[in-house]
Write a protein that holds these residues in place. Structure first.
Motif, PDB file in Angstrom:
ATOM      1  N   UNK A 132      15.354   3.063  20.469  1.00 41.21           N
ATOM      2  CA  UNK A 132      15.199   4.308  19.706  1.00 41.21           C
ATOM      3  C   UNK A 132      16.223   4.347  18.592  1.00 41.21           C
ATOM      4  N   UNK A 133      15.799   4.901  17.461  1.00 44.04           N
ATOM      5  CA  UNK A 133      16.684   5.055  16.311  1.00 44.04           C
ATOM      6  C   UNK A 133      16.070   6.069  15.354  1.00 44.04           C
ATOM      7  N   UNK A 134      16.905   6.860  14.722  1.00 41.26           N
ATOM      8  CA  UNK A 134      16.442   7.759  13.666  1.00 41.26           C
ATOM      9  C   UNK A 134      16.891   7.182  12.329  1.00 41.26           C
ATOM     10  N   UNK A 135      15.944   6.998  11.437  1.00 33.73           N
ATOM     11  CA  UNK A 135      16.236   6.524  10.094  1.00 33.73           C
ATOM     12  C   UNK A 135      16.043   7.683   9.130  1.00 33.73           C
ATOM     13  N   UNK A 136      17.028   7.906   8.265  1.00 35.64           N
ATOM     14  CA  UNK A 136      17.035   9.106   7.427  1.00 35.64           C
ATOM     15  C   UNK A 136      17.241   8.718   5.957  1.00 35.64           C
ATOM     16  N   UNK A 137      16.515   9.415   5.075  1.00 38.51           N
ATOM     17  CA  UNK A 137      16.752   9.308   3.631  1.00 38.51           C
ATOM     18  C   UNK A 137      16.935  10.721   3.087  1.00 38.51           C
ATOM     19  N   UNK A 138      18.107  11.003   2.535  1.00 37.19           N
ATOM     20  CA  UNK A 138      18.426  12.311   1.958  1.00 37.19           C
ATOM     21  C   UNK A 138      19.002  12.088   0.568  1.00 37.19           C
ATOM     22  N   UNK A 139      18.373  12.683  -0.440  1.00 37.38           N
ATOM     23  CA  UNK A 139      18.797  12.501  -1.832  1.00 37.38           C
ATOM     24  C   UNK A 139      18.889  11.026  -2.201  1.00 37.38           C
ATOM     25  N   UNK A 140      17.935  10.242  -1.670  1.00 41.15           N
ATOM     26  CA  UNK A 140      17.879   8.814  -1.971  1.00 41.15           C
ATOM     27  C   UNK A 140      18.870   7.960  -1.212  1.00 41.15           C
ATOM     28  N   UNK A 141      19.700   8.578  -0.362  1.00 42.31           N
ATOM     29  CA  UNK A 141      20.676   7.816   0.428  1.00 42.31           C
ATOM     30  C   UNK A 141      20.106   7.557   1.813  1.00 42.31           C
ATOM     31  N   UNK A 142      20.159   6.298   2.250  1.00 41.85           N
ATOM     32  CA  UNK A 142      19.598   5.898   3.535  1.00 41.85           C
ATOM     33  C   UNK A 142      20.697   5.699   4.574  1.00 41.85           C
ATOM     34  N   UNK A 185      11.710   0.497   7.398  1.00 41.58           N
ATOM     35  CA  UNK A 185      10.335   0.403   6.886  1.00 41.58           C
ATOM     36  C   UNK A 185       9.448   1.471   7.514  1.00 41.58           C
ATOM     37  N   UNK A 186       9.755   1.862   8.759  1.00 41.72           N
ATOM     38  CA  UNK A 186       8.992   2.953   9.382  1.00 41.72           C
ATOM     39  C   UNK A 186       9.183   4.238   8.596  1.00 41.72           C
ATOM     40  N   UNK A 187      10.414   4.489   8.161  1.00 39.45           N
ATOM     41  CA  UNK A 187      10.690   5.706   7.410  1.00 39.45           C
ATOM     42  C   UNK A 187      10.091   5.655   6.011  1.00 39.45           C
ATOM     43  N   UNK A 188      10.166   4.502   5.374  1.00 36.57           N
ATOM     44  CA  UNK A 188       9.563   4.348   4.043  1.00 36.57           C
ATOM     45  C   UNK A 188       8.063   4.601   4.132  1.00 36.57           C
ATOM     46  N   UNK A 189       7.423   4.024   5.150  1.00 34.31           N
ATOM     47  CA  UNK A 189       5.983   4.208   5.310  1.00 34.31           C
ATOM     48  C   UNK A 189       5.609   5.637   5.647  1.00 34.31           C
ATOM     49  N   UNK A 190       6.410   6.282   6.495  1.00 36.00           N
ATOM     50  CA  UNK A 190       6.089   7.641   6.942  1.00 36.00           C
ATOM     51  C   UNK A 190       6.142   8.658   5.818  1.00 36.00           C
ATOM     52  N   UNK A 191       7.030   8.449   4.842  1.00 31.65           N
ATOM     53  CA  UNK A 191       7.224   9.434   3.776  1.00 31.65           C
ATOM     54  C   UNK A 191       6.923   8.866   2.382  1.00 31.65           C
ATOM     55  N   UNK A 192       6.262   7.721   2.352  1.00 32.78           N
ATOM     56  CA  UNK A 192       5.879   7.143   1.067  1.00 32.78           C
ATOM     57  C   UNK A 192       7.069   6.814   0.183  1.00 32.78           C
ATOM     58  N   UNK A 193       8.223   6.532   0.799  1.00 34.35           N
ATOM     59  CA  UNK A 193       9.419   6.191   0.036  1.00 34.35           C
ATOM     60  C   UNK A 193      10.242   7.390  -0.399  1.00 34.35           C
ATOM     61  N   UNK A 194       9.768   8.591  -0.077  1.00 36.21           N
ATOM     62  CA  UNK A 194      10.504   9.792  -0.465  1.00 36.21           C
ATOM     63  C   UNK A 194      11.480  10.208   0.637  1.00 36.21           C
ATOM     64  N   UNK A 195      12.274  11.253   0.373  1.00 33.65           N
ATOM     65  CA  UNK A 195      13.232  11.740   1.367  1.00 33.65           C
ATOM     66  C   UNK A 195      12.516  12.179   2.643  1.00 33.65           C
ATOM     67  N   UNK A 196      13.179  11.941   3.765  1.00 33.58           N
ATOM     68  CA  UNK A 196      12.631  12.327   5.057  1.00 33.58           C
ATOM     69  C   UNK A 196      13.273  11.497   6.147  1.00 33.58           C
ATOM     70  N   UNK A 197      12.905  11.771   7.366  1.00 37.69           N
ATOM     71  CA  UNK A 197      13.448  11.045   8.508  1.00 37.69           C
ATOM     72  C   UNK A 197      12.313  10.614   9.420  1.00 37.69           C
ATOM     73  N   UNK A 198      12.551   9.526  10.133  1.00 33.88           N
ATOM     74  CA  UNK A 198      11.611   9.041  11.132  1.00 33.88           C
ATOM     75  C   UNK A 198      12.373   8.681  12.383  1.00 33.88           C
ATOM     76  N   UNK A 199      11.949   9.247  13.499  1.00 36.26           N
ATOM     77  CA  UNK A 199      12.517   8.882  14.785  1.00 36.26           C
ATOM     78  C   UNK A 199      11.583   7.871  15.430  1.00 36.26           C
ATOM     79  N   UNK A 200      12.080   6.660  15.592  1.00 36.83           N
ATOM     80  CA  UNK A 200      11.285   5.584  16.185  1.00 36.83           C
ATOM     81  C   UNK A 200      11.600   5.516  17.674  1.00 36.83           C
ATOM     82  N   UNK A 201      10.568   5.706  18.498  1.00 35.17           N
ATOM     83  CA  UNK A 201      10.726   5.641  19.953  1.00 35.17           C
ATOM     84  C   UNK A 201       9.797   4.547  20.472  1.00 35.17           C
ATOM     85  N   UNK A 202      10.369   3.403  20.733  1.00 34.61           N
ATOM     86  CA  UNK A 202       9.598   2.283  21.246  1.00 34.61           C
ATOM     87  C   UNK A 202      10.373   1.606  22.347  1.00 34.61           C
ATOM     88  N   UNK A 203      10.530   0.281  22.234  1.00 32.70           N
ATOM     89  CA  UNK A 203      11.401  -0.430  23.163  1.00 32.70           C
ATOM     90  C   UNK A 203      12.793   0.174  23.102  1.00 32.70           C
TER      91      UNK A 203
END
Length: 287
Positions: free
Chosen positions: A124-134, A104-122
């Protein structure tokens, strides 16, 4: 009238946001940790608490609650069997869609479009969407993963403090600040460790950052090592084909100055936050 509910449930807290069909926020809530690792019953109760706060603030009656379409991003649901068990939980809504908190962090960061989000909190994880594949990179759980995270910083600080108490390394202001929490008593520190959660370790991260910024040599080395892991995450998501990468999570702002200028230049600002992503997951479309 249809309402939309977004849930961001992570290792440190669970937040809710309730909106009407126009996108106006009409209610919100915040509770404690809601990682799937806490157990299904506790998770369910925590979710209901955050949801109840938002519904109470909005003043919705049961008939209106029944129209809610919910999107929930929950840490830890990628573990085998967790998603299926979540789908058995009772919620009084028209629909519920589940994803990980990173998704959901990645969906919010890119409005549902392709992109990646690196979440650094408690953690860490990178969530990626490329050509609609998550897909995700890292995020396997503390302590075997979560590099560069708050929990990882806290673990390194605890190791430094115990070694300093033993005389195996030089005491620094960081080691003193951490060991003070346990009365400079190794036995008390061990007793804490026996019960400590990733969130407990992550609560030490601000102490590490404060001392690193004050030029404590060990604190600096801990943060610099974490920054290397963060940079490797970022390099990897671009190598995987992501057209953009954003940072998210409670530690991201404080970690950003420790990254190289060329790395920061490649980052994009998020279009929205994880709760925006959860609302998109629920089916909200702004007109």
């Amino acid at each position: 009238m249809v309402y939309y509910l977004g849930i961001d449930a992570g290792g440190s807290h669970c937040r809710s946001r309730l909106i009407d069909a126009s996108g106006t926020v009409i209610g919100s809530g915040k509770t404690g940790p809601a990682n799937a690792r806490v157990g299904l019953e506790i998770l369910h109760a925590t979710l209901l608490d955050a949801i109840g706060q938002a519904i109470a603030e909005a003043g919705l009656d049961p008939a209106s609650v029944a129209t809610i379409r919910a999107g929930m991003g929950i840490a830890g649901i990628s573990r085998p069997g967790v998603r299926e068990r979540l789908e058995s939980l009772a919620f009084p809504f028209a629909s519920v869609a589940y994803e990980t908190d990173a998704a959901i962090a990645n969906i919010g960061a890119h409005g549902g479009r392709d992109g990646a989000t690196l979440v650094i909190g408690t953690g860490s994880i990178a969530q990626v969407r490329v050509n609609g594949r998550d897909f995700a990179i890292g995020g396997y759980g503390f302590p075997i993963s979560d590099e560069g995270s708050g929990a990882a910083l806290g673990l390194s600080a605890m190791r430094h403090a115990l070694r300093a108490l033993d005389g195996r390394t030089t005491r620094t202001p960081l080691s003193t600040a951490v060991s003070e929490r346990f009365g400079h008593d190794t036995a008390r520190a061990i007793a804490w460790m026996d019960e400590a959660t990733p969130k407990d370790y992550a609560q030490l991260a601000p102490i590490v950052m404060d001392h690193a910024e004050a030029d404590d040599s060990i604190a600096r080395s801990i943060v610099e090592d974490a920054a290397l892991h963060v940079e490797r995450f970022i390099e990897t998501v671009f190598a995987k084909g992501a057209p953009a990468c954003a940072l998210a999570g409670g530690l991201s702002l404080r970690m950003r100055p420790w990254l190289r200028a060329r790395t920061v230049a490649r980052l994009s600002e998020p279009m929205g936050d994880p709760l925006d992503g959860a609302l998109l997951l629920a089916g909200f479309v702004r007109e």
